[in-house]
Design a protein around this motif. Structure first.
Motif, PDB file in Angstrom:
ATOM      1  N   LEU A 112       0.937  -1.230  -0.008  1.00 56.66           N
ATOM      2  CA  LEU A 112       0.064   0.011  -0.019  1.00 56.66           C
ATOM      3  C   LEU A 112       0.791   1.224  -0.034  1.00 56.66           C
ATOM      4  O   LEU A 112       1.678   1.432   1.017  1.00 56.66           O
ATOM      5  N   PRO A 113       0.649   2.228  -0.849  1.00 57.36           N
ATOM      6  CA  PRO A 113       1.836   3.105  -0.917  1.00 57.36           C
ATOM      7  C   PRO A 113       1.410   4.530  -0.042  1.00 57.36           C
ATOM      8  O   PRO A 113       2.361   5.245  -0.009  1.00 57.36           O
ATOM      9  N   LEU A 114       0.439   4.437   0.882  1.00 53.94           N
ATOM     10  CA  LEU A 114       0.205   5.431   1.612  1.00 53.94           C
ATOM     11  C   LEU A 114      -0.230   4.908   3.074  1.00 53.94           C
ATOM     12  O   LEU A 114      -1.025   3.959   3.030  1.00 53.94           O
ATOM     13  N   LEU A 115      -0.102   5.732   3.971  1.00 54.03           N
ATOM     14  CA  LEU A 115      -0.588   5.540   5.234  1.00 54.03           C
ATOM     15  C   LEU A 115      -1.230   6.944   5.862  1.00 54.03           C
ATOM     16  O   LEU A 115      -0.664   7.770   5.538  1.00 54.03           O
ATOM     17  N   ARG A 116      -2.536   6.801   6.023  1.00 50.97           N
ATOM     18  CA  ARG A 116      -3.484   7.800   6.234  1.00 50.97           C
ATOM     19  C   ARG A 116      -3.978   7.924   7.553  1.00 50.97           C
ATOM     20  O   ARG A 116      -4.145   6.842   8.368  1.00 50.97           O
ATOM     21  N   LEU A 117      -4.465   9.047   8.017  1.00 45.86           N
ATOM     22  CA  LEU A 117      -5.287   9.229   9.295  1.00 45.86           C
ATOM     23  C   LEU A 117      -6.089  10.202   9.157  1.00 45.86           C
ATOM     24  O   LEU A 117      -5.851  11.285   8.491  1.00 45.86           O
ATOM     25  N   ARG A 131       6.242  15.179  12.530  1.00 46.52           N
ATOM     26  CA  ARG A 131       7.567  14.830  12.809  1.00 46.52           C
ATOM     27  C   ARG A 131       7.681  13.440  12.137  1.00 46.52           C
ATOM     28  O   ARG A 131       8.806  13.120  11.629  1.00 46.52           O
ATOM     29  N   ALA A 132       6.591  12.549  11.988  1.00 46.61           N
ATOM     30  CA  ALA A 132       6.871  11.245  11.457  1.00 46.61           C
ATOM     31  C   ALA A 132       6.756  10.957   9.953  1.00 46.61           C
ATOM     32  O   ALA A 132       6.671  10.299   9.154  1.00 46.61           O
ATOM     33  N   GLY A 133       6.628  12.315   9.190  1.00 46.55           N
ATOM     34  CA  GLY A 133       6.448  12.260   7.769  1.00 46.55           C
ATOM     35  C   GLY A 133       5.188  12.448   7.117  1.00 46.55           C
ATOM     36  O   GLY A 133       5.095  12.568   5.908  1.00 46.55           O
ATOM     37  N   PHE A 134       4.061  12.736   8.081  1.00 45.33           N
ATOM     38  CA  PHE A 134       2.697  12.967   7.496  1.00 45.33           C
ATOM     39  C   PHE A 134       2.633  14.344   6.974  1.00 45.33           C
ATOM     40  O   PHE A 134       3.191  15.284   7.487  1.00 45.33           O
ATOM     41  N   VAL A 150       4.534   5.730   1.466  1.00 44.74           N
ATOM     42  CA  VAL A 150       5.451   4.702   1.726  1.00 44.74           C
ATOM     43  C   VAL A 150       6.192   4.181   0.614  1.00 44.74           C
ATOM     44  O   VAL A 150       5.521   3.674  -0.261  1.00 44.74           O
ATOM     45  N   PRO A 151       7.422   4.267   0.772  1.00 41.57           N
ATOM     46  CA  PRO A 151       8.338   3.979  -0.286  1.00 41.57           C
ATOM     47  C   PRO A 151       8.203   2.546  -0.503  1.00 41.57           C
ATOM     48  O   PRO A 151       7.965   1.413   0.139  1.00 41.57           O
ATOM     49  N   MET A 152       8.134   1.981  -2.067  1.00 41.22           N
ATOM     50  CA  MET A 152       7.833   0.830  -2.353  1.00 41.22           C
ATOM     51  C   MET A 152       9.062   0.624  -3.376  1.00 41.22           C
ATOM     52  O   MET A 152       9.467   1.315  -4.245  1.00 41.22           O
ATOM     53  N   LEU A 153       9.643  -0.435  -2.979  1.00 44.48           N
ATOM     54  CA  LEU A 153      10.910  -0.892  -3.695  1.00 44.48           C
ATOM     55  C   LEU A 153      10.481  -1.627  -4.971  1.00 44.48           C
ATOM     56  O   LEU A 153       9.429  -2.348  -5.228  1.00 44.48           O
ATOM     57  N   GLU A 154      11.166  -1.332  -6.116  1.00 46.60           N
ATOM     58  CA  GLU A 154      10.780  -2.030  -7.513  1.00 46.60           C
ATOM     59  C   GLU A 154      11.486  -3.375  -7.383  1.00 46.60           C
ATOM     60  O   GLU A 154      12.487  -3.426  -6.723  1.00 46.60           O
TER      61      GLU A 154
END
Length: 155
Positions: A112-117, A131-134, A150-154
């Motif tokens: 999943l490419p995103l973390l949301r809240l 601070r956590a990058g949101f 969320v970084p996805m590795l190729e």
């Protein structure tokens, strides 16, 4: 009586079930009621209980001790943090940041490419999320929508 410092290396997330619902509901109500009152919203226990049934529920643990809990859902694009609450004695000790990092890892594992809240606009926890990058990506009334990539590795 002060709480001894936590050994962050013992932190983990453990599944929560119906026996943990009363603690999670009470913790959430106590943490959120001031914001509900500030914005003229009504807290309803039954609504919390209904959401408990369809969300993923996790206890935030240090060894065998429950420090709080988080509630999650997901769609094709994002892992959503629906609730994240810690008992007052365990706040501001790095536990919340640890949970956010762990959930970024889960989002990555689930591809999943995103973390949301969403967070009340007046809630100081939004500074932890920043601070956590949101990033703040929108506002719905008294709520800020936040997300982090969320970084996805190729492969």
């Amino acid at each position: 009586m002060s709480t001894p410092p936590l050994d962050l290396s013992t932190l983990h997330l453990s599944p929560a079930d119906a026996e943990h619902l009363p603690l999670a509901r009470d913790l959430t109500r106590r943490a959120m009621l001031p914001y509900y009152q500030q914005f003229g919203l009504l807290w309803v226990d039954e609504a919390f209980d209904q959401a408990w049934a369809w969300r993923e529920q996790w206890r935030v643990m240090a060894a065998a001790q429950t420090l709080g809990y988080c509630s999650l859902s997901q769609d094709r694009q994002a892992l959503f943090i629906r609730e994240l609450h810690l008992l007052p004695a365990y706040r501001q000790q790095g536990v919340g940041a640890w949970v956010l990092d762990a959930l970024k890892g889960w989002a990555h594992q689930r591809r999943l490419p995103l973390l949301r809240l969403m967070v009340f606009s007046s809630n100081p926890a939004r500074h932890l999320y920043l601070r956590a990058g949101f990033e703040e990506v929108g506002q719905d009334g008294c709520f800020l929508r936040m997300q982090c990539s969320v970084p996805m590795l190729e492969v």
